[in-house]
Scaffold this motif. Structure first.
Motif, PDB file in Angstrom:
ATOM      1  N   LYS A  81      83.570  38.966  32.070  1.00 36.98           N
ATOM      2  CA  LYS A  81      83.035  39.037  30.696  1.00 36.98           C
ATOM      3  C   LYS A  81      84.159  38.920  29.676  1.00 36.98           C
ATOM      4  CE  LYS A  81      78.841  41.678  31.440  1.00 36.98           C
ATOM      5  NZ  LYS A  81      78.414  43.040  31.688  1.00 36.98           N
ATOM      6  N   LEU A  82      85.280  39.588  29.941  1.00 36.78           N
ATOM      7  CA  LEU A  82      86.423  39.516  29.017  1.00 36.78           C
ATOM      8  C   LEU A  82      86.956  38.088  28.959  1.00 36.78           C
ATOM      9  CD1 LEU A  82      88.165  42.841  30.086  1.00 36.78           C
ATOM     10  CD2 LEU A  82      87.409  42.325  27.755  1.00 36.78           C
ATOM     11  N   LYS A  83      87.050  37.467  30.134  1.00 39.86           N
ATOM     12  CA  LYS A  83      87.598  36.102  30.172  1.00 39.86           C
ATOM     13  C   LYS A  83      86.677  35.131  29.430  1.00 39.86           C
ATOM     14  CE  LYS A  83      90.693  35.898  34.081  1.00 39.86           C
ATOM     15  NZ  LYS A  83      90.894  35.443  35.461  1.00 39.86           N
ATOM     16  N   ALA A  84      85.375  35.403  29.509  1.00 37.80           N
ATOM     17  CA  ALA A  84      84.427  34.540  28.797  1.00 37.80           C
ATOM     18  C   ALA A  84      84.688  34.600  27.285  1.00 37.80           C
ATOM     19  CB  ALA A  84      82.997  34.966  29.121  1.00 37.80           C
ATOM     20  N   GLU A  85      85.273  35.695  26.832  1.00 36.66           N
ATOM     21  CA  GLU A  85      85.640  35.818  25.405  1.00 36.66           C
ATOM     22  C   GLU A  85      87.075  35.356  25.163  1.00 36.66           C
ATOM     23  OE1 GLU A  85      84.766  39.574  23.402  1.00 36.66           O
ATOM     24  OE2 GLU A  85      83.468  40.083  25.082  1.00 36.66           O
ATOM     25  N   GLY A  86      87.700  34.815  26.189  1.00 40.87           N
ATOM     26  CA  GLY A  86      89.074  34.311  26.039  1.00 40.87           C
ATOM     27  C   GLY A  86      90.149  35.377  26.184  1.00 40.87           C
ATOM     28  N   ALA A 119      93.382  49.580  33.501  1.00 41.97           N
ATOM     29  CA  ALA A 119      93.861  48.386  32.777  1.00 41.97           C
ATOM     30  C   ALA A 119      92.687  47.617  32.166  1.00 41.97           C
ATOM     31  CB  ALA A 119      94.661  47.491  33.719  1.00 41.97           C
ATOM     32  N   VAL A 120      91.594  47.528  32.926  1.00 40.51           N
ATOM     33  CA  VAL A 120      90.419  46.816  32.410  1.00 40.51           C
ATOM     34  C   VAL A 120      89.826  47.602  31.229  1.00 40.51           C
ATOM     35  CG1 VAL A 120      88.065  46.053  32.978  1.00 40.51           C
ATOM     36  CG2 VAL A 120      89.941  45.675  34.607  1.00 40.51           C
ATOM     37  N   LYS A 121      89.762  48.914  31.368  1.00 40.03           N
ATOM     38  CA  LYS A 121      89.226  49.742  30.275  1.00 40.03           C
ATOM     39  C   LYS A 121      90.098  49.606  29.020  1.00 40.03           C
ATOM     40  CE  LYS A 121      87.254  54.083  29.048  1.00 40.03           C
ATOM     41  NZ  LYS A 121      87.310  55.529  29.171  1.00 40.03           N
ATOM     42  N   ALA A 122      91.418  49.610  29.211  1.00 38.70           N
ATOM     43  CA  ALA A 122      92.330  49.466  28.067  1.00 38.70           C
ATOM     44  C   ALA A 122      92.081  48.134  27.363  1.00 38.70           C
ATOM     45  CB  ALA A 122      93.782  49.550  28.543  1.00 38.70           C
ATOM     46  N   THR A 123      91.808  47.099  28.142  1.00 37.80           N
ATOM     47  CA  THR A 123      91.553  45.773  27.558  1.00 37.80           C
ATOM     48  C   THR A 123      90.245  45.794  26.770  1.00 37.80           C
ATOM     49  OG1 THR A 123      92.562  44.882  29.563  1.00 37.80           O
ATOM     50  CG2 THR A 123      91.500  43.306  28.094  1.00 37.80           C
ATOM     51  N   GLU A 124      89.223  46.391  27.364  1.00 37.93           N
ATOM     52  CA  GLU A 124      87.922  46.469  26.669  1.00 37.93           C
ATOM     53  C   GLU A 124      88.060  47.233  25.356  1.00 37.93           C
ATOM     54  OE1 GLU A 124      85.094  46.382  30.683  1.00 37.93           O
ATOM     55  OE2 GLU A 124      85.746  48.292  29.863  1.00 37.93           O
ATOM     56  N   CYS A 125      88.809  48.344  25.394  1.00 35.09           N
ATOM     57  CA  CYS A 125      88.984  49.150  24.173  1.00 35.09           C
ATOM     58  C   CYS A 125      89.770  48.362  23.133  1.00 35.09           C
ATOM     59  CB  CYS A 125      89.712  50.449  24.482  1.00 35.09           C
ATOM     60  SG  CYS A 125      88.728  51.564  25.460  1.00 35.09           S
ATOM     61  N   ALA A 126      90.836  47.680  23.559  1.00 32.59           N
ATOM     62  CA  ALA A 126      91.665  46.901  22.614  1.00 32.59           C
ATOM     63  C   ALA A 126      90.831  45.797  21.986  1.00 32.59           C
ATOM     64  CB  ALA A 126      92.868  46.317  23.340  1.00 32.59           C
ATOM     65  N   THR A 127      89.930  45.221  22.780  1.00 31.11           N
ATOM     66  CA  THR A 127      89.099  44.122  22.299  1.00 31.11           C
ATOM     67  C   THR A 127      88.111  44.625  21.255  1.00 31.11           C
ATOM     68  OG1 THR A 127      89.279  43.242  24.512  1.00 31.11           O
ATOM     69  CG2 THR A 127      87.643  42.226  23.112  1.00 31.11           C
ATOM     70  N   ARG A 128      87.553  45.792  21.511  1.00 32.20           N
ATOM     71  CA  ARG A 128      86.594  46.367  20.550  1.00 32.20           C
ATOM     72  C   ARG A 128      87.291  46.714  19.233  1.00 32.20           C
ATOM     73  NH1 ARG A 128      84.054  48.925  24.906  1.00 32.20           N
ATOM     74  NH2 ARG A 128      85.207  50.856  24.652  1.00 32.20           N
ATOM     75  N   LEU A 129      88.592  47.052  19.341  1.00 32.52           N
ATOM     76  CA  LEU A 129      89.331  47.481  18.140  1.00 32.52           C
ATOM     77  C   LEU A 129      89.812  46.309  17.293  1.00 32.52           C
ATOM     78  CD1 LEU A 129      91.498  50.373  19.653  1.00 32.52           C
ATOM     79  CD2 LEU A 129      89.509  50.581  18.178  1.00 32.52           C
ATOM     80  N   ARG A 130      89.721  45.090  17.827  1.00 36.44           N
ATOM     81  CA  ARG A 130      90.282  43.933  17.093  1.00 36.44           C
ATOM     82  C   ARG A 130      89.566  43.706  15.776  1.00 36.44           C
ATOM     83  NH1 ARG A 130      90.885  38.756  20.725  1.00 36.44           N
ATOM     84  NH2 ARG A 130      88.686  39.163  20.898  1.00 36.44           N
TER      85      ARG A 130
END
Ligand code: NDP
Length: 295
Positions: A25-30, A284-295
C-alpha cells in the motif's frame, strides 16, 4: 504431557504476510519504507544480526541501509551519523546496534535518535509512551513474545505472568507490556531477578513463565507449574562435540525436561529468535505509515 511447540517461524510468517500488504500500500503511494542499521566495530554476533536485518528488509522490498563504522569511531562521529539519519527522508526507522564500544555512551546515542525513527523503541520517550499504554512502537523482543502468545491462542487475561530477568531490553518492557489493558495483556505480573529470594517458589506460581536471563538451562522442571506456558528468550552457546563447529545454542530453560510438564513451550533455536527481527520490521513499517500521515 508433552508441550505444544510455539514456533517463531510460523508466527512471524503470518506477521510478514500482513507487513507485505502494508508495504504494498505504501509503495502504491510511491513510498518505500526505509530501515537503516548502524554497526560500530566488529562484534561477530552483531555482524550476524545486522546481516539478517538487511536481508529481511530486502526480502520485504524495503529500502535497506547498513552503515558499518570502525571500532575507533568517536561518540561525536556516531552522533553526527545519528543526526544525518534523523534528517534523511528516505530512512523512516533506524537503530544503532548494541553493544557499543566502551568509549561510547549508549544512553547518549539512544537519546539522540529521533523518537519517530526509533525502530528499537529504546528512546526514553517511547519507553514512557509504552509504559502509559499509548505506544508509538514496542520493543522488538517483548513485542515478539506478546505476538507469539496472542497468535498461538494463549489466554493472558487474569493469568499470572512471571518474568525472569529485568533488563531494559527484555525483562522490564515485557513486564510493562503484560500489565497493560488489552489483548495479549491484562495479566498479573511478577518480575524476578538475581536478587530475588526463593525464586523457584515464585516461578512455580506462573501460568505463563517468560525467561530472559542468559543462563543455559537455568529453569528446570521443578521450577515450573504443570500446564504452564513457557517462553524462553535466552540464547546461550554451549560446547557440543557432536556439532560441526563444536557448540550449539540452548535457551535459559531445560527444554527436554520442562516440555514434559508445560502445556506449551518455545524451543531454542526456532522460538523467540525469529520474532525479534520480525517486530523490528513491523516498527519500521509503522514508522513509515506515521511519517506518511504527517506529511
Ligand atoms: P541481561 O544480561 O541484560 O539481563 C539479564 C537479567 O537476568 C538481569 O536482570 C539479571 O538480574 C537476571 N539474572 C541473571 N542471572 C540470574 C539468576 N541466576 N537468577 C535470576 N535472574 C538472573 O540480558 P538480556 O535481557 O539482554 O538477555 C537475556 C537473554 O535473552 C540472553 O541470553 C540474550 O542472549 C537473550 N536475548 C535473546 C533475544 C532474541 O531475539 N531471542 C533478544 C534479546 C536477548 P540482575 O538485574 O539482578 O543482574
Amino acid at each position: 504431557m508433552t508441550a505444544r511447540l510455539i514456533l517463531g517461524k510460523e508466527v512471524s510468517e503470518s506477521i510478514y504476510s500482513e507487513l507485505r500488504e502494508r508495504i504494498g500500500k505504501l509503495k502504491a503511494e510511491g513510498i518505500v519504507p526505509g530501515l537503516a542499521v548502524v554497526l560500530v566495530g566488529e562484534d561477530p554476533a552483531s555482524q550476524v544480526y545486522v546481516r539478517m536485518k538487511g536481508k529481511k528488509c530486502e526480502e520485504l522490498g524495503m529500502h535497506s541501509v547498513t552503515i558499518v563504522l570502525p571500532e575507533s569511531t568517536t561518540e561525536a562521529e556516531l552522533l553526527a551519523k545519528v543526526n544525518e539519519l534523523n534528517a534523511d527522508d528516505s530512512i523512516h526507522g533506524f537503530l544503532v546496534q548494541l553493544p557499543l564500544p566502551k568509549h561510547i555512551n549508549e544512553d547518549t546515542i539512544i537519546n539522540a535518535i529521533d523518537p519517530k525513527k526509533d525502530a528499537d523503541c529504546f528512546h526514553p520517550e517511547n519507553v514512557g509512551r509504552m509504559l502509559i499504554g499509548d505506544p508509538s512502537f514496542l520493543p522488538a523482543t517483548p513485542a515478539g513474545v506478546q505476538q507469539m502468545l496472542i497468535r498461538s491462542g494463549v489466554e493472558t487475561s487474569g493469568k499470572h505472568v512471571v518474568v525472569v530477568g529485568r533488563s531494559n531490553i527484555v525483562g522490564k518492557p515485557m513486564a510493562a507490556m503484560m500489565v497493560q489493558k488489552g489483548k495479549g495483556a491484562d495479566s498479573t505480573v511478577t518480575v524476578v531477578h538475581s536478587r530475588t529470594q526463593n525464586l523457584p517458589e515464585i516461578t512455580r506460581q506462573a501460568d505463563i513463565l517468560i525467561v530472559a536471563i542468559g543462563k543455559a538451562r537455568f529453569i528446570t522442571k521443578d521450577m515450573v507449574k504443570e500446564g504452564a506456558v513457557v517462553i524462553d528468550v535466552g540464547t546461550n552457546r554451549v560446547p557440543d562435540p557432536a556439532a560441526k563447529n563444536g557448540s550449539r545454542l540452548v535457551g535459559d530453560v531445560d527444554f527436554e525436561n520442562v516440555k514434559e510438564i508445560a502445556s506449551a513451550i518455545t524451543p531454542v533455536p526456532g522460538g523467540v529468535g525469529p520474532m525479534t527481527i520480525c517486530m523490528l520490521m513491523a516498527n519500521a513499517v509503522k514508522a513509515t505509515e506515521c511519517a506518511t500521515r504527517l506529511r
